[in-house]
Design a protein around this motif. Structure first.
Motif, PDB file in Angstrom:
ATOM      1  N   TRP A   1       8.419   0.054   1.486  1.00 24.86           N
ATOM      2  CA  TRP A   1       8.956   0.814   0.056  1.00 24.86           C
ATOM      3  C   TRP A   1      10.347   0.938   0.690  1.00 24.86           C
ATOM      4  O   TRP A   1      11.030   0.558  -0.072  1.00 24.86           O
ATOM      5  N   ALA A   2      10.851   1.382   1.686  1.00 25.74           N
ATOM      6  CA  ALA A   2      12.063   1.644   2.063  1.00 25.74           C
ATOM      7  C   ALA A   2      12.400   0.221   1.831  1.00 25.74           C
ATOM      8  O   ALA A   2      13.481   0.185   1.362  1.00 25.74           O
ATOM      9  N   LEU A   3      12.318  -1.125   3.251  1.00 24.17           N
ATOM     10  CA  LEU A   3      13.274  -2.309   2.189  1.00 24.17           C
ATOM     11  C   LEU A   3      13.178  -2.785   1.030  1.00 24.17           C
ATOM     12  O   LEU A   3      14.192  -3.181   0.520  1.00 24.17           O
TER      13      LEU A   3
ATOM     14  N   LYS B   1      -7.024  -3.247  -6.502  1.00 17.35           N
ATOM     15  CA  LYS B   1      -7.685  -1.536  -6.191  1.00 17.35           C
ATOM     16  C   LYS B   1      -8.604  -1.734  -5.680  1.00 17.35           C
ATOM     17  O   LYS B   1      -9.619  -2.312  -4.956  1.00 17.35           O
ATOM     18  N   ARG B   2      -8.553  -0.076  -4.252  1.00 21.05           N
ATOM     19  CA  ARG B   2      -9.825  -0.174  -3.350  1.00 21.05           C
ATOM     20  C   ARG B   2     -11.115  -1.185  -3.361  1.00 21.05           C
ATOM     21  O   ARG B   2     -11.864  -1.462  -2.837  1.00 21.05           O
ATOM     22  N   ASP B   3     -11.796  -0.156  -4.535  1.00 18.44           N
ATOM     23  CA  ASP B   3     -13.292  -0.545  -4.838  1.00 18.44           C
ATOM     24  C   ASP B   3     -13.011  -2.199  -5.633  1.00 18.44           C
ATOM     25  O   ASP B   3     -14.209  -2.440  -5.598  1.00 18.44           O
ATOM     26  N   THR B   4     -12.700  -1.805  -6.618  1.00 16.04           N
ATOM     27  CA  THR B   4     -12.558  -3.615  -7.616  1.00 16.04           C
ATOM     28  C   THR B   4     -12.179  -4.436  -6.859  1.00 16.04           C
ATOM     29  O   THR B   4     -12.781  -5.339  -6.990  1.00 16.04           O
ATOM     30  N   HIS B   5     -11.577  -4.749  -5.901  1.00 12.69           N
ATOM     31  CA  HIS B   5     -11.059  -6.039  -5.293  1.00 12.69           C
ATOM     32  C   HIS B   5     -11.676  -5.864  -4.178  1.00 12.69           C
ATOM     33  O   HIS B   5     -11.088  -7.016  -3.852  1.00 12.69           O
ATOM     34  N   PHE B   6     -11.126  -4.813  -3.161  1.00 12.41           N
ATOM     35  CA  PHE B   6     -11.425  -5.040  -1.621  1.00 12.41           C
ATOM     36  C   PHE B   6     -13.142  -4.149  -1.361  1.00 12.41           C
ATOM     37  O   PHE B   6     -13.273  -4.471  -0.581  1.00 12.41           O
ATOM     38  N   ASP B   7     -13.493  -4.097  -2.198  1.00  8.71           N
ATOM     39  CA  ASP B   7     -15.221  -3.538  -1.439  1.00  8.71           C
ATOM     40  C   ASP B   7     -14.828  -2.144  -0.829  1.00  8.71           C
ATOM     41  O   ASP B   7     -15.830  -2.161  -0.069  1.00  8.71           O
ATOM     42  N   GLY B   8     -13.551  -1.364  -0.770  1.00  4.28           N
ATOM     43  CA  GLY B   8     -13.763  -0.482  -0.212  1.00  4.28           C
ATOM     44  C   GLY B   8     -13.576  -0.681   0.907  1.00  4.28           C
ATOM     45  O   GLY B   8     -13.066   0.389   2.002  1.00  4.28           O
ATOM     46  N   GLN B   9     -12.957  -2.121   1.369  1.00  8.74           N
ATOM     47  CA  GLN B   9     -12.235  -1.863   2.899  1.00  8.74           C
ATOM     48  C   GLN B   9     -10.663  -1.881   2.930  1.00  8.74           C
ATOM     49  O   GLN B   9     -10.593  -2.185   3.932  1.00  8.74           O
ATOM     50  N   HIS B  10     -10.339  -2.366   1.768  1.00  7.28           N
ATOM     51  CA  HIS B  10      -8.474  -1.944   2.340  1.00  7.28           C
ATOM     52  C   HIS B  10      -7.805  -1.196   0.988  1.00  7.28           C
ATOM     53  O   HIS B  10      -8.561  -1.082  -0.273  1.00  7.28           O
TER      54      HIS B  10
ATOM     55  N   THR C   1       0.817  -1.241   0.110  1.00  6.84           N
ATOM     56  CA  THR C   1       0.296  -0.397  -0.164  1.00  6.84           C
ATOM     57  C   THR C   1       0.867   1.626  -0.327  1.00  6.84           C
ATOM     58  O   THR C   1       2.233   1.090   1.069  1.00  6.84           O
ATOM     59  N   LYS C   2       0.815   1.859  -0.223  1.00  8.03           N
ATOM     60  CA  LYS C   2       1.047   3.626  -1.175  1.00  8.03           C
ATOM     61  C   LYS C   2       1.744   3.808   1.008  1.00  8.03           C
ATOM     62  O   LYS C   2       2.938   4.802   0.642  1.00  8.03           O
ATOM     63  N   ASP C   3       0.609   3.878   1.505  1.00  7.03           N
ATOM     64  CA  ASP C   3       1.232   4.524   2.765  1.00  7.03           C
ATOM     65  C   ASP C   3       2.201   3.493   3.705  1.00  7.03           C
ATOM     66  O   ASP C   3       2.647   3.812   4.861  1.00  7.03           O
TER      67      ASP C   3
END
Length: 182
Positions: free
Chosen positions: A130-132, A151-160, A123-125
Motif C-alpha cells: 500500500w505504501a509503495l 474475494k476470499r470465499d468466492t475466488h480463494f475457497d477461504g484459503q487466501h 491484500t488489506k494487511d
C-alpha cells in the motif's frame, strides 16, 4: 544519517541497473521472490516464462551485479492498462526507493505507452505494498482507488485473503512532459 553511511548508499545506487529480464534470469528471480515474504511463490518455470515472454513489461534491478529487484507485469488484453503482478525488493536493497523507481521505469517503456492506468491487487494487511503504490501515485500525479476484487470465499475457497484491485490513473505522456518542464 551519518555521512559515511549516506556515501555508501549513494555508491550502491550508482551501481543500480534497471533492465528487461532474460529467460536465464528465471531461477534468480524465483530465489528473490522466495526471500520476499509475504509474496506468493510461483514456480521457477513461471518466473522463467515471465522473464522470456513478458520481458517488455517486467523489470529486473541489479546492484553490483546482484539481482535485487523484480516487477512482473503485463498489459491487460483489450484494455489500456498495465497490470503489475508482483514487486519484489531484496532486503539488501530496501529503503532506497527501488520499488517506485522500477515502477517509474516500467511505465516509461514503449510497451506501456498506451496504458492510461496501472492495476495491481493487494491484500488489506500488506502495508508495504500500500505504501509503495500510494507513493508511486503521488509521484506520477495519479489518482488511486481500490475495491475488493478477488474475494476470499468466492475466488480463494477461504484459503487466501481478499485481494483489492488497486487502480492508479497514469498521466498521458504529453501531460508528464509538460509537468516535468514546469
Amino acid at each position: 544519517m551519518p555521512k559515511d553511511v549516506n556515501e555508501i548508499e549513494k555508491q550502491r545506487m550508482r551501481t543500480l541497473v534497471l533492465r528487461k529480464p532474460r529467460s536465464t534470469d528465471g531461477s534468480a528471480i524465483w530465489e528473490l521472490v522466495r526471500e520476499c515474504t509475504p509474496l506468493d511463490e510461483n514456480s521457477m518455470y513461471c518466473n522463467l516464462v515471465q522473464a522470456e515472454h513478458f520481458s517488455d513489461t517486467c523489470v529486473l534491478a541489479e546492484m553490483g551485479g546482484d539481482i535485487v529487484g523484480w516487477i512482473s507485469g503485463h498489459m491487460i488484453p483489450n484494455e489500456d492498462a498495465l497490470f503489475v503482478w508482483q514487486v519484489a525488493v531484496s532486503p539488501r536493497a530496501r529503503g532506497l526507493g527501488l520499488g517506485r523507481r522500477m515502477l517509474e521505469h516500467l511505465i516509461g517503456r514503449d510497451a506501456c505507452a498506451e496504458a492510461d492506468r496501472l492495476n495491481t491487487t493487494i491484500t488489506k494487511d500488506n502495508e508495504a505494498s500500500w505504501a509503495l503504490f500510494r507513493s508511486f501515485a503521488r509521484e506520477v500525479g495519479g489518482e488511486i482507488s481500490d475495491k475488493a476484487h478477488y474475494k476470499r470465499d468466492t475466488h480463494f475457497d477461504g484459503q487466501h485473503a481478499t485481494e483489492h484491485m488497486v487502480t492508479i490513473t497514469l498521466p498521458a505522456a504529453d501531460e508528464a512532459e509538460t509537468s516535468d518542464a514546469a
